[in-house]
Design a protein around this motif. Structure first.
Motif, PDB file in Angstrom:
ATOM      1  N   SER A  42       0.893  -1.375   0.034  1.00  0.00           N
ATOM      2  CA  SER A  42       0.151   0.021   0.167  1.00  0.00           C
ATOM      3  C   SER A  42       0.827   1.249  -0.053  1.00  0.00           C
ATOM      4  O   SER A  42       0.644   2.160  -0.501  1.00  0.00           O
ATOM      5  N   HIS A  45       2.682   1.724  -3.396  1.00  0.00           N
ATOM      6  CA  HIS A  45       1.428   2.232  -4.509  1.00  0.00           C
ATOM      7  C   HIS A  45       1.199   3.740  -4.357  1.00  0.00           C
ATOM      8  O   HIS A  45       1.018   4.399  -5.270  1.00  0.00           O
ATOM      9  N   LYS A  46       1.059   4.058  -2.983  1.00  0.00           N
ATOM     10  CA  LYS A  46       0.956   5.715  -2.664  1.00  0.00           C
ATOM     11  C   LYS A  46       2.004   6.384  -3.320  1.00  0.00           C
ATOM     12  O   LYS A  46       1.961   7.454  -3.603  1.00  0.00           O
ATOM     13  N   GLU A  49       1.966   6.726  -6.790  1.00  0.00           N
ATOM     14  CA  GLU A  49       0.828   7.760  -7.325  1.00  0.00           C
ATOM     15  C   GLU A  49       1.528   9.320  -7.205  1.00  0.00           C
ATOM     16  O   GLU A  49       1.211   9.925  -7.828  1.00  0.00           O
TER      17      GLU A  49
END
Length: 380
Positions: A42, A45-46, A49
């Motif tokens: 997670s 992924h952040k 982004e």
């Protein structure tokens, strides 16, 4: 035996409870570990982004700066402007701006677009100074002027026999100005009426096999083309050879690509056959990859098989290279989009005969060819 273990052994209920407790602890540890991995994924992924957002903002900012620059520094050059040049001390060279800028993606076109005229180096008489060999630049100008007088759809064309003789000095200058593909370009030859060749972008051509003449068969023919060396041969040492080219087979297109030894007849070079299976092994000192079979072949051998590609589901992109070694033992390779590489050692056969290891593409359908690189260092 420790007291606790003895009690567990004597009491089956306690044993089961202890075992269940240990299993619960293991599950708890596994759950904690899974949660930890999930947290890391997670976080990554952040982070990705965030980086993508930053990149898009930087690209948008760059675009704004480019537009701002273009609005404050417009191209004031006209195609009919006469440019006065001093090339390596040779003055009195006058040329139209349109002659110098006809290859829009070249560095030469950018230099003489008109946007940089005020900042270009000039001699004391105001002529734009080019620190180039006068003879080499004169050859380039002669070619550019001929091309302007041979218009055709999609750009000018100069017959092969009238192209400048390739030499190390001349081609090094062309590379600097990104003009190698403009001057020598794509020169794929094969059997007549089997394929068409169309330039779709600077340095990129589309090859399409022609359909069968039979009224009840609209399937494309199998076309086989090669890039000959002797087409530009004036004397030994002036053969312009490819060291790299990129081929993309359109979805559904079948065929083969690689390096094949054959008789180099220049314009009349003709490689026949569909290069399937056992036919491949008949070609001595060669290597190529068959798209439909997903196999790479060498001389009487299979170099690799079960390659990761599916021509019926997606386009197939391959990079073919020639590198390293000497003319007797040189490395040739074919690289797939996933990074898989198949290579073989071949002999260049530069011993005065007509046999050469030539780039080859066999296809039924449509392929795009780009990224040509040349063996300039082997020129005299």
């Amino acid at each position: 035996m420790p007291p606790n273990e003895k009690r567990h052994a004597d009491d089956p209920a306690l044993a089961r409870a202890s075992k269940k407790s240990r299993a619960g602890d293991a599950v708890s540890e596994t759950t904690t570990s899974s949660e930890s991995i999930t947290d890391v994924v997670s976080h990554l992924h952040k982070l990705l982004e965030t980086k993508e957002k930053e990149l898009k903002e930087r690209e948008a900012n760059f675009d704004r700066r480019v537009k701002s620059f273009e609005s404050t520094h417009p191209s004031i050059g006209s195609d009919n402007d006469v440019i006065q040049l001093n090339v390596g001390g040779q003055t009195n060279i006058a040329v139209l701006r349109s002659t110098l800028t006809q290859f829009e993606d070249s560095m030469l076109a950018a230099k003489f677009s008109g946007r940089w005229d005020e900042s270009l180096e000039k001699d004391r008489d105001g002529n734009i100074f080019m620190d180039e060999d006068p003879e080499n630049f004169s050859m380039l100008l002669k070619f550019l002027r001929m091309r302007m007088k041979h218009p055709r759809e999609g750009g000018g064309s100069v017959p092969q026999r009238h192209l400048p003789k390739p030499s190390y000095e001349f081609c090094s200058m062309l590379e600097y100005y990104n003009l190698m593909q403009g001057v020598y370009g794509h020169y794929w030859v094969g059997a007549k009426d089997t394929f068409t060749c169309e330039e779709i972008a600077y340095g990129t051509v589309s090859l399409c096999s022609m359909t069968s003449e039979s009224s009840d068969d609209s399937a494309p023919k199998m076309a086989t083309v090669a890039y000959p060396h002797r087409s530009l041969l004036c004397e030994y040492g002036s053969e312009l050879k490819l060291t790299e080219f990129i081929v993309e087979f359109e979805k559904g297109t079948t065929g083969a690509v690689g390096w094949i030894t054959c008789t180099d007849m220049g314009d009349n070079t003709n490689i026949t056959g569909q290069l399937k299976g056992s036919e491949n092994s008949m070609y001595h000192n060669s290597m190529y990859l068959n798209i439909a079979e997903r196999k790479a072949y060498g001389w009487k051998s299979i170099l690799s098989e079960n390659l990761r590609m599916n021509h019926t589901e997606e386009a197939t992109k391959l990079v073919c290279r020639r590198s390293g070694g000497t003319h007797q033992q040189r490395k040739y390779s074919i690289e797939l989009a996933d990074g898989t590489k198949v290579d073989s050692i071949l002999s260049d056969l530069d011993d005065g005969n007509d046999y050469r290891v030539l780039p080859m593409i066999s296809f039924s359908g449509k392929v795009t060819v780009s990224g040509l690189k040349y063996a300039i260092d082997e020129l005299y």
